[in-house]
Design an enzyme around this catalytic site. Structure first.
Site, short mmCIF file in Angstrom:
data_model
loop_
_atom_site.label_atom_id
_atom_site.label_comp_id
_atom_site.label_asym_id
_atom_site.label_seq_id
_atom_site.Cartn_x
_atom_site.Cartn_y
_atom_site.Cartn_z
N GLU A 93 0.84 -1.20 0.00
CA GLU A 93 0.00 0.00 0.00
C GLU A 93 0.87 1.25 0.00
O GLU A 93 1.52 1.58 1.01
CB GLU A 93 -0.91 0.02 1.23
N LYS A 223 -8.19 -15.90 16.93
CA LYS A 223 -8.14 -15.22 15.64
C LYS A 223 -9.49 -14.62 15.23
O LYS A 223 -9.82 -14.55 14.06
CB LYS A 223 -7.59 -16.16 14.56
N ASP A 297 2.19 -14.52 13.20
CA ASP A 297 1.03 -15.16 12.59
C ASP A 297 0.07 -14.05 12.19
O ASP A 297 -0.60 -13.45 13.04
CB ASP A 297 0.37 -16.11 13.59
N HIS A 388 -2.48 10.10 -1.19
CA HIS A 388 -2.70 8.82 -1.85
C HIS A 388 -2.58 8.95 -3.38
O HIS A 388 -2.08 8.05 -4.05
CB HIS A 388 -4.07 8.24 -1.46
#
Length: 395
Positions: A93, A223, A297, A388
């Site tokens: 990004e 999670k 993770d 951006h």
């Protein structure tokens, strides 16, 4: 239509004895090319011996090369993280690294981030099944009375994990045990699963009713974001805070502290109305970039990004800003942290290996705070979209 329909399932090449080799990786690359027509020229280029990968991946075929940018220095004045740190951030990004870099610059001019880990728990949450609610309630009392035996049984499976306490919750004839551990420098989900299995077997054998159980009753919320994690902590509960003088904020971002405080009220109301897991700007962005770079993770971002922003506008115009991450799940040992590039990134931060996880947690919180300061200021200054356009569009 025939009565018997034959099917053929293409089987990915695998060698039970010697699967983690360059030869087997090349066989799988050829297999993928044959099956899909995709050329894995870049996927197949890597710099480490596949022999290091058992326990990290199956059917190893190659690598996903995510660009890493460096932001910093991030000035940390924490209990464990002290000094200036250059932070590796793996992302695709545009503007992300630049934005965090700007937030870190501002923090440096404010004297640095104060940070501390205020709580530390990893859980497994088995559910025990009874015929009625009374049996389940009495079982809970039995568990409290036999905590030492349960702790000893769990302790037989781990050297670095320790059962700290067992929270209990009841629904009908079901008694949920939220078993809490400290896990050293590992994230600890597998460690706590193994320890809790041993503890549950000890309970089943020693309780007079020998009750049935399932190892996870889902209130450990592995999670997945949950309100119980926000309140009770999962992983590290870490606070990062900074006091920003109005003059510094104006000079670096073009925004004043009164604008920030006004926007905080707007953002708080919007986060409350939407039921957001985080009431700041974007904890997930910085954490994901750091997790990919350092071998965490990455699915744990689902839990780790949740938290609470708390601020004050001081009488002298200074702006106190804190970010509390309530369920930050990180490791500096085990899992993917020892792989080649991931270890290098942890070493950039001085956070690889034993005794470093609290330091790493504090840095993570400091990075989130830097990103929130920069993005919030960009929204108020009107340069969120233009930045951006300039940096975030791959033409």
């Amino acid at each position: 239509m025939t009565d018997v329909q034959s099917t053929h399932r293409a089987r990915i090449p695998r060698d039970r004895e010697h699967d983690y080799t360059d030869e087997m990786a090349h066989q799988r690359q050829s297999f993928v090319a044959e099956q899909t027509g995709a050329d894995l020229h870049h996927v197949g280029r890597y710099s480490f011996d596949p022999a290091v990968l058992p326990g990290n991946v199956e059917n190893f075929t190659g690598v996903a090369q995510v660009p890493i940018g460096v932001a910093g220095p991030l000035a940390m004045r924490g209990e464990h993280a002290q000094g200036d740190f250059f932070v590796p951030m793996a992302t695709t990004e545009g503007t992300l690294v630049a934005s965090y870099n700007r937030g870190m610059r501002l923090i440096g001019e404010c004297g640095g981030v104060r940070a501390t880990v205020v709580d530390d728990h990893m859980q497994r949450a088995p559910a025990f099944l009874f015929d009625d609610a009374l049996q389940a309630r009495e079982f809970g009392r039995w568990v409290d009375e036999h905590l030492d035996g349960i702790r000893a049984a769990a302790g037989t499976t781990t050297r670095s994990g320790r059962l700290t306490y067992i929270g209990q919750h009841q629904i009908g004839p079901l008694r949920y045990l939220r078993v809490n551990y400290t896990t050293g420098d590992a994230a600890g989900q597998n460690m706590t699963g193994k320890a809790t299995l041993a503890a549950c077997e000890w309970i089943r054998e020693n309780h007079p009713d020998h009750p049935r159980y399932v190892l996870s009753g889902a209130i450990d919320t592995d999670k997945k974001h949950s309100q119980i994690n926000m309140l009770m902590t999962r992983g590290k509960r870490v606070v990062a805070e900074v006091t920003i003088p109005d003059e510094v904020l104006r000079r670096v971002t073009g925004v004043d502290t009164r604008q920030l405080f006004e926007y905080r009220q707007i953002g708080m109301a919007g986060a409350f109305m939407s039921g957001a897991a985080y009431n700041g700007a974007h904890a997930a962005n910085g954490l994901t970039a750091m997790f990919i770079a350092t071998g965490q993770d990455v699915a744990n971002v689902a839990e780790s990004h949740s938290g609470v922003t708390y601020t004050q506008l001081r009488e002298n115009g200074d702006y106190y800003w804190s970010t509390t991450l309530t369920s930050l799940i990180v490791a500096t040992y085990g899992g993917g942290t020892g792989l080649a590039t991931q270890r290098e990134c942890l070493e950039m931060l001085g956070c690889y290996g034993a005794g470093k996880v609290q330091k790493f947690a504090e840095i993570c919180a400091g990075v989130v705070l830097a990103g929130d300061i920069s993005l919030t200021s960009a929204i108020l200054a009107g340069d969120w979209v233009t930045s951006h356009d300039a940096l975030g569009r791959n033409r």
